[in-house]
Design an enzyme around this catalytic site. Structure first.
Site, PDB file in Angstrom:
ATOM      1  N   GLU A 283     -56.646  24.021  22.917  1.00 54.85           N
ATOM      2  CA  GLU A 283     -55.792  25.473  23.919  1.00 54.85           C
ATOM      3  C   GLU A 283     -56.671  26.989  23.889  1.00 54.85           C
ATOM      4  O   GLU A 283     -56.452  27.758  25.255  1.00 54.85           O
ATOM      5  CB  GLU A 283     -54.830  25.513  23.411  1.00 54.85           C
ATOM      6  CG  GLU A 283     -53.580  24.227  22.967  1.00 54.85           C
ATOM      7  CD  GLU A 283     -53.764  23.831  24.552  1.00 54.85           C
ATOM      8  OE1 GLU A 283     -53.432  24.139  25.498  1.00 54.85           O
ATOM      9  OE2 GLU A 283     -53.610  22.596  24.710  1.00 54.85           O
ATOM     10  N   TRP A 286     -59.001  25.931  26.884  1.00 52.40           N
ATOM     11  CA  TRP A 286     -58.200  27.000  28.449  1.00 52.40           C
ATOM     12  C   TRP A 286     -57.875  28.064  29.019  1.00 52.40           C
ATOM     13  O   TRP A 286     -59.159  28.731  29.710  1.00 52.40           O
ATOM     14  CB  TRP A 286     -57.202  26.334  28.292  1.00 52.40           C
ATOM     15  CG  TRP A 286     -57.045  24.536  28.484  1.00 52.40           C
ATOM     16  CD1 TRP A 286     -56.484  23.704  27.596  1.00 52.40           C
ATOM     17  CD2 TRP A 286     -56.697  24.202  30.082  1.00 52.40           C
ATOM     18  NE1 TRP A 286     -56.325  22.400  28.192  1.00 52.40           N
ATOM     19  CE2 TRP A 286     -57.011  22.457  30.137  1.00 52.40           C
ATOM     20  CE3 TRP A 286     -56.937  24.338  30.679  1.00 52.40           C
ATOM     21  CZ2 TRP A 286     -56.332  21.556  30.985  1.00 52.40           C
ATOM     22  CZ3 TRP A 286     -57.276  23.454  31.846  1.00 52.40           C
ATOM     23  CH2 TRP A 286     -57.469  22.618  31.796  1.00 52.40           C
ATOM     24  N   ASN A 350     -45.306  25.700  26.401  1.00 49.98           N
ATOM     25  CA  ASN A 350     -45.709  25.579  27.254  1.00 49.98           C
ATOM     26  C   ASN A 350     -45.686  23.975  28.426  1.00 49.98           C
ATOM     27  O   ASN A 350     -45.794  24.076  29.333  1.00 49.98           O
ATOM     28  CB  ASN A 350     -47.452  25.326  27.118  1.00 49.98           C
ATOM     29  CG  ASN A 350     -48.211  24.272  27.873  1.00 49.98           C
ATOM     30  OD1 ASN A 350     -48.668  25.455  28.795  1.00 49.98           O
ATOM     31  ND2 ASN A 350     -49.400  23.411  27.224  1.00 49.98           N
TER      32      ASN A 350
HETATM   33  C1  LIG Z   1     -47.595  28.169  35.091  1.00 55.06           C
HETATM   34  C2  LIG Z   1     -47.484  28.849  33.885  1.00 55.06           C
HETATM   35  C3  LIG Z   1     -47.803  29.600  33.393  1.00 55.06           C
HETATM   36  C4  LIG Z   1     -48.967  30.307  32.531  1.00 55.06           C
HETATM   37  N1  LIG Z   1     -48.966  31.774  31.960  1.00 55.06           N
HETATM   38  C5  LIG Z   1     -49.283  32.309  30.604  1.00 55.06           C
HETATM   39  C6  LIG Z   1     -48.944  33.725  30.564  1.00 55.06           C
HETATM   40  O1  LIG Z   1     -48.997  34.556  31.386  1.00 55.06           O
HETATM   41  N2  LIG Z   1     -50.033  33.796  30.065  1.00 55.06           N
HETATM   42  C7  LIG Z   1     -50.686  33.100  28.848  1.00 55.06           C
HETATM   43  O2  LIG Z   1     -51.161  33.404  27.441  1.00 55.06           O
HETATM   44  N3  LIG Z   1     -50.651  32.535  28.271  1.00 55.06           N
HETATM   45  C8  LIG Z   1     -49.637  31.514  30.009  1.00 55.06           C
HETATM   46  N4  LIG Z   1     -49.426  29.997  29.911  1.00 55.06           N
HETATM   47  C9  LIG Z   1     -49.987  28.890  29.127  1.00 55.06           C
HETATM   48  C10 LIG Z   1     -49.633  28.932  27.987  1.00 55.06           C
HETATM   49  O3  LIG Z   1     -48.262  28.044  28.094  1.00 55.06           O
HETATM   50  C11 LIG Z   1     -48.856  29.546  26.898  1.00 55.06           C
HETATM   51  O4  LIG Z   1     -50.733  30.806  26.033  1.00 55.06           O
HETATM   52  C12 LIG Z   1     -48.493  28.806  25.375  1.00 55.06           C
HETATM   53  O5  LIG Z   1     -47.345  28.501  26.370  1.00 55.06           O
HETATM   54  C13 LIG Z   1     -48.129  29.953  24.644  1.00 55.06           C
HETATM   55  O6  LIG Z   1     -47.449  29.398  23.799  1.00 55.06           O
HETATM   56  P1  LIG Z   1     -48.370  29.765  22.301  1.00 55.06           P
HETATM   57  O7  LIG Z   1     -48.702  31.229  21.581  1.00 55.06           O
HETATM   58  O8  LIG Z   1     -47.778  29.548  21.434  1.00 55.06           O
HETATM   59  O9  LIG Z   1     -49.357  28.189  22.287  1.00 55.06           O
HETATM   60  P2  LIG Z   1     -50.330  27.469  20.684  1.00 55.06           P
HETATM   61  O10 LIG Z   1     -50.039  25.997  21.994  1.00 55.06           O
HETATM   62  O11 LIG Z   1     -50.152  28.256  19.297  1.00 55.06           O
HETATM   63  O12 LIG Z   1     -51.898  28.436  21.419  1.00 55.06           O
HETATM   64  C14 LIG Z   1     -52.654  28.908  21.221  1.00 55.06           C
HETATM   65  C15 LIG Z   1     -53.545  30.112  22.549  1.00 55.06           C
HETATM   66  O13 LIG Z   1     -54.208  29.171  23.044  1.00 55.06           O
HETATM   67  C16 LIG Z   1     -54.065  29.985  24.779  1.00 55.06           C
HETATM   68  N5  LIG Z   1     -53.190  28.779  25.701  1.00 55.06           N
HETATM   69  C17 LIG Z   1     -52.542  27.565  25.321  1.00 55.06           C
HETATM   70  N6  LIG Z   1     -51.877  27.008  26.282  1.00 55.06           N
HETATM   71  C18 LIG Z   1     -53.100  26.924  27.322  1.00 55.06           C
HETATM   72  C19 LIG Z   1     -52.978  27.216  28.369  1.00 55.06           C
HETATM   73  N7  LIG Z   1     -52.345  26.100  29.293  1.00 55.06           N
HETATM   74  N8  LIG Z   1     -53.631  28.120  29.482  1.00 55.06           N
HETATM   75  C20 LIG Z   1     -54.743  29.283  28.762  1.00 55.06           C
HETATM   76  N9  LIG Z   1     -53.974  29.759  27.626  1.00 55.06           N
HETATM   77  C21 LIG Z   1     -54.004  28.499  26.503  1.00 55.06           C
HETATM   78  C22 LIG Z   1     -52.838  30.628  24.404  1.00 55.06           C
HETATM   79  O14 LIG Z   1     -53.507  32.186  24.220  1.00 55.06           O
HETATM   80  C23 LIG Z   1     -52.356  30.649  22.827  1.00 55.06           C
HETATM   81  O15 LIG Z   1     -51.149  31.466  22.282  1.00 55.06           O
HETATM   82  C24 LIG Z   1     -49.095  29.498  31.693  1.00 55.06           C
HETATM   83  C25 LIG Z   1     -48.960  27.922  31.538  1.00 55.06           C
HETATM   84  C26 LIG Z   1     -48.362  27.924  32.825  1.00 55.06           C
HETATM   85  C27 LIG Z   1     -47.966  25.948  32.613  1.00 55.06           C
END
Ligand SMILES: Cc1cc2nc3c(=O)[nH]c(=O)nc-3n(C[C@H](O)[C@H](O)[C@H](O)COP(=O)(O)OP(=O)(O)OC[C@H]3O[C@@H](n4cnc5c(N)ncnc54)[C@H](O)[C@@H]3O)c2cc1C
Length: 471
Positions: A283, A286, A350
């Site tokens: 992630e 990504w 996500n």
């Molecule tokens: C339509 C859409 C809009 C989004 N907008 C944003 C946004 O504005 N800001 C944002 O930080 N993320 C965004 N994301 C990506 C992702 O949904 C979030 O980063 C994630 O839900 C954050 O939760 P977490 O910290 O628990 O992630 P975890 O699952 O714990 O992942 C760890 C870190 O990896 C990164 N990450 C995880 N998934 C993605 C992904 N698909 N793309 C890019 N980075 C990722 C984030 O920085 C996250 O904190 C978006 C995804 C979609 C489908």
């Protein structure tokens, strides 16, 4: 040092190198730009979060005998002159900062460097936002990758070439509460006047503890307790299966390198052989991927789709339908729960970001740029690169996009990823009384709840036909 979305003292390359090369004293500075707040946009929740962290930075600088100043300007074009003025006032000979890759930010930085260098002030840029900087992961032909899987493979090969120790300086992170002098508190409050209100403070403070130390504690706890089951748990919104670190990464309270090192060390083996660590680091890849894409394709910063052929797609611009989606009144429980989670907490799981973005773009066929902007207005983790990447993926207009014919059915997603309806019940109390599977399709069972605003099957088929015709 000019701080932007890198609001931390630990593992901050510009701060570290700035201090190392400094012959006099280092001053910290942050510039709040009204034009960026309105146009990018930067939402009130994130502004609240930024201000809290700036106060801690000011405190950390003060504890080490240094100054940290916060400036407000009206327009982005005022920024170079504001920095020149500060440089003159403080007799500054060198400016350091960490790179940002969207087009406006690049232009802002170029203009600033040009002005300051013309006055004899040297400028130096470092990379801290992605783990591997743009330009370091390219195809054999030296071109940027447009697809995630080969990018990730090349990224994994490159990671060993990146300096993987965290930068430390004599400036120590401090926990809240801040004990700044009244005049300093008054200065920062004045700069942020009108940016956020008590609503943001009251709703965000319990969810998102402030500070580098709090972010680090969350990272350590995730790596020790949840990372092992991440691959199994990460798609279930009712479970606390993901790290919830995105707000900290978005404004740089935490670096991706700190995350990588914590995950690698917690895995105890080669991280690539550890299911949980490999999946979670995937992630972070990504996140790097979307930053590389924005750096390589400036048109994306101008609201253009990555897939040129989709430019002619007849997106709907129906304000009423859009408002129902925004408010979580679509009549599709999982979408409504997701949108209400966003509206109430400033964060969305996500899986639900994908499902709700696909529903807006593929079932309602509303312009993905409307959804992209709404997310920027609501998310405390709003990040242009990840948000643009996620929206374009969901709308099938982007790089590595979901093929236009693979459209998630929100009802099937609901049954699969919220099987007990626990998540829906949390955010859609009108449906609390429904038992079993009825929660996923309540049309005839809940009088206070709206009928589905669109026929999922028919709208899906129409969208596929429209994409096919464009191709
Ligand atoms: C339509 C859409 C809009 C989004 N907008 C944003 C946004 O504005 N800001 C944002 O930080 N993320 C965004 N994301 C990506 C992702 O949904 C979030 O980063 C994630 O839900 C954050 O939760 P977490 O910290 O628990 O992630 P975890 O699952 O714990 O992942 C760890 C870190 O990896 C990164 N990450 C995880 N998934 C993605 C992904 N698909 N793309 C890019 N980075 C990722 C984030 O920085 C996250 O904190 C978006 C995804 C979609 C489908």
């Amino acid at each position: 040092m000019w701080f932007r979305n890198d609001l931390r003292v630990t593992d901050n390359p510009a701060l570290y190198h700035g201090l190392k090369s400094c012959t006099g004293d280092l001053i910290g500075c942050y510039i709040l730009c009204e034009q960026y707040i309105a146009e990018h946009p930067i939402n009130a929740r994130q502004l609240w979060f930024i201000q809290q962290h700036l106060q801690l930075l000011q405190q950390a600088f003060r504890n080490s005998g240094r100054t940290f100043t916060v400036i407000r300007v009206k327009r982005a074009s005022d920024i170079p002159a504001a920095l020149r003025k500060l440089s003159k006032q403080e007799s500054i000979g060198k400016l350091v900062f960490n790179a940002e890759y969207p087009l406006n930010e690049l232009r802002r930085d170029r203009a600033t460097v040009a002005l300051l260098e013309s006055e004899g002030i040297s400028c130096k840029r470092y990379h801290d936002r992605p783990l591997v900087p743009p330009g370091m992961v390219t195809t054999a032909q030296g071109t940027p990758y447009k697809v995630y899987t080969p990018f990730a493979r090349a990224w994994r090969n490159q990671i060993n070439n990146v300096a993987l120790t965290c930068y430390q300086t004599d400036i120590q992170p401090v926990p809240p509460p801040v004990q700044l002098e009244k005049s300093q508190q008054a200065q920062i409050n004045k700069v942020f006047k009108g940016c956020w209100g008590s609503r943001e403070k009251e709703s965000m403070a319990p969810l998102w503890p402030v500070g580098e130390l709090a972010a680090d504690a969350r990272l350590t706890s995730f790596c020790q307790k949840n990372m092992g089951a991440y691959q199994q748990q990460r798609d279930f919104p009712a479970a606390a299966g993901t790290s919830a670190l995105s707000p900290y990464l978005a404004i740089g309270v935490l670096s991706p390198k700190q995350c990588f090192i914590a995950a690698r060390d917690a895995s105890g083996v080669n991280w690539q052989d550890d299911e949980g660590a490999a999946c979670w680091i995937g992630e972070l890849i990504w996140r790097d991927f979307y930053m590389h894409i924005i750096a390589a394709f400036p048109a994306l910063s101008r609201h253009k789709p990555m897939q040129h052929y989709t430019e002619g797609f007849a997106w709907r611009t129906d304000q009423n339908d859009f408002t129902r989606w925004c408010k979580g009144q679509t009549g599709i429980p999982i979408i409504d729960a997701a949108m209400r989670q966003l509206n109430q907490t400033g964060w969305m799981h996500n899986r639900l970001r994908m499902v709700s973005a696909m529903f807006l773009t593929k079932n309602l066929r509303i312009d993905w740029r409307w959804g992209e902007r709404y997310f920027m207005e609501q998310l405390i983790d709003a990040d242009f690169c990840s948000n643009n990447g996620g929206w374009q993926w969901s709308a099938s207009t982007g790089t590595d996009a979901a093929p236009y014919f693979r459209i998630m059915n929100p009802q099937t997603q609901s049954e699969r990823f919220d099987p007990t309806g626990h998540f829906i019940r949390r955010f859609v109390p009108e449906l609390e009384h429904l038992e079993g599977k009825k929660i996923h399709k309540p049309a005839d069972n809940a009088s206070e709840y709206p009928q589905p605003m669109v026929d999922l099957k028919a709208s899906r088929a129409e969208t596929i036909e429209m994409f096919k015709a464009l191709k």
